[in-house]
Scaffold this active site. Structure first.
Site, mmCIF file in Angstrom:
data_model
loop_
_atom_site.group_PDB
_atom_site.id
_atom_site.type_symbol
_atom_site.label_atom_id
_atom_site.label_comp_id
_atom_site.label_asym_id
_atom_site.label_seq_id
_atom_site.Cartn_x
_atom_site.Cartn_y
_atom_site.Cartn_z
ATOM 1 N N ARG A 142 -6.279 -1.520 -6.853
ATOM 2 C CA ARG A 142 -5.080 -2.262 -7.277
ATOM 3 C C ARG A 142 -5.384 -3.142 -8.489
ATOM 4 O O ARG A 142 -4.563 -3.263 -9.390
ATOM 5 C CB ARG A 142 -4.562 -3.121 -6.113
ATOM 6 C CG ARG A 142 -3.871 -2.281 -5.038
ATOM 7 C CD ARG A 142 -3.776 -3.005 -3.723
ATOM 8 N NE ARG A 142 -2.935 -4.190 -3.769
ATOM 9 C CZ ARG A 142 -2.940 -5.135 -2.829
ATOM 10 N NH1 ARG A 142 -3.739 -5.024 -1.784
ATOM 11 N NH2 ARG A 142 -2.142 -6.148 -2.936
ATOM 12 N N ARG A 162 -1.102 -6.007 6.451
ATOM 13 C CA ARG A 162 -1.018 -5.030 5.366
ATOM 14 C C ARG A 162 -2.331 -4.265 5.231
ATOM 15 O O ARG A 162 -3.361 -4.855 4.932
ATOM 16 C CB ARG A 162 -0.695 -5.742 4.045
ATOM 17 C CG ARG A 162 0.745 -6.135 3.911
ATOM 18 C CD ARG A 162 0.981 -6.903 2.629
ATOM 19 N NE ARG A 162 0.531 -6.195 1.418
ATOM 20 C CZ ARG A 162 0.804 -6.619 0.187
ATOM 21 N NH1 ARG A 162 1.513 -7.706 0.002
ATOM 22 N NH2 ARG A 162 0.375 -5.941 -0.851
ATOM 23 N N ARG A 214 5.949 -3.365 -13.546
ATOM 24 C CA ARG A 214 4.516 -3.143 -13.405
ATOM 25 C C ARG A 214 3.970 -2.174 -14.448
ATOM 26 O O ARG A 214 2.764 -1.932 -14.475
ATOM 27 C CB ARG A 214 4.235 -2.567 -12.013
ATOM 28 C CG ARG A 214 3.701 -3.582 -11.020
ATOM 29 C CD ARG A 214 3.554 -2.853 -9.693
ATOM 30 N NE ARG A 214 2.555 -3.425 -8.830
ATOM 31 C CZ ARG A 214 2.801 -4.379 -7.936
ATOM 32 N NH1 ARG A 214 3.982 -4.918 -7.838
ATOM 33 N NH2 ARG A 214 1.835 -4.795 -7.151
ATOM 34 N N LYS A 237 2.254 -14.760 -6.715
ATOM 35 C CA LYS A 237 3.624 -14.487 -7.147
ATOM 36 C C LYS A 237 4.624 -14.636 -6.006
ATOM 37 O O LYS A 237 5.649 -15.297 -6.148
ATOM 38 C CB LYS A 237 3.746 -13.050 -7.713
ATOM 39 C CG LYS A 237 2.840 -12.764 -8.887
ATOM 40 C CD LYS A 237 3.068 -11.360 -9.436
ATOM 41 C CE LYS A 237 2.712 -10.232 -8.478
ATOM 42 N NZ LYS A 237 1.273 -10.085 -8.220
#
Ligand code: UDP
Ligand code: MG
Length: 194
Positions: free
Chosen positions: A146, A134, A89, A14
């Site tokens: 996730r 990250r 989301r 994305k």
């Protein structure tokens, strides 16, 4: 105004594609994940709060995310259009976004979902973690969480827009430029209709 949602699991591309699309079409690219990381970098109160969720692979509560998104849009003023990356989301976030757009007689034009298999997204995220810095990309347990959160809380957003004939899926694996071309073909259609 053009309002696009780029949808798909973590690591589906994305961010990469949204950046290219924003450049090509002159759209504002809004990534709530990037906005959180900016707050975390600034060590703001919001950043501190977000960290407590992100480090577990959970979602930051809807009100917090929606508030941050609205503030970001207000900062940018008027634009030709927006590409939402990583938002909404949850179905509640989608409803809040629709309500917000309705206030200016606007709406989401299309949600495009990038389809990539679980095995490939895990490999991609781990690879990204080697250079992104990250922490949520380095730990397999966080990545798994996730993906589970995506399936349980985020995937229903697709059906929500599909019910209004606004959702479609394209292949998110393979050559980045080919995926970009598929996305452009969809967006060209939308901009013609505008
Ligand atoms: N996050 C969230 N809400 C959002 C965006 C991000 O809760 O709207 C949190 C969530 O914990 C997620 C993390 O931030 O796992 C990283 O999000 P990002 O969109 O950057 O990850 P991606 O899905 O693109 O890999
Ligand atoms: Mg992203």
């Amino acid at each position: 105004m053009i309002n696009l949602v780029l949808f798909g699991p973590p690591g589906s591309g994305k961010g990469t594609q949204a950046k290219k699309l924003a450049e090509k079409y002159g759209l504002l690219h809004i990534s709530t994940g990037d906005l959180f990381r900016k707050e975390i970098g600034d060590k703001s109160e919001l950043g501190l709060l977000a960290t407590s969720y992100i480090q577990k692979g959970e979602l930051v509560p809807d009100e917090v995310t929606i508030g941050m998104l609205k503030a970001a849009l207000a900062r940018h003023g008027s634009t030709f259009g927006v590409i939402y990356d990583g938002f909404p989301r949850t179905v509640d976030q989608a409803k809040a976004l629709d309500e917000m757009l309705e206030e200016s007689e606007d709406e989401i034009d299309v949600l495009i979902s990038l389809k990539v298999e679980d095995k490939e997204i895990i490999e991609r995220i781990i690879k990204r973690g080697e250079s992104s810095g990250r922490a949520d990309d380095k730990d397999e347990a966080i990545i798994q969480s996730r993906i589970e959160v995506y399936k349980k809380e985020t995937q229903p957003v697709y059906a929500y827009y599909d019910a209004h004939d606004k959702a479609l899926t394209i292949k998110g694996s393979g050559d980045i430029d080919e995926i970009f071309e598929s996305l452009c073909a969809v967006i060209d259609q939308v901009t013609v209709e505008e």
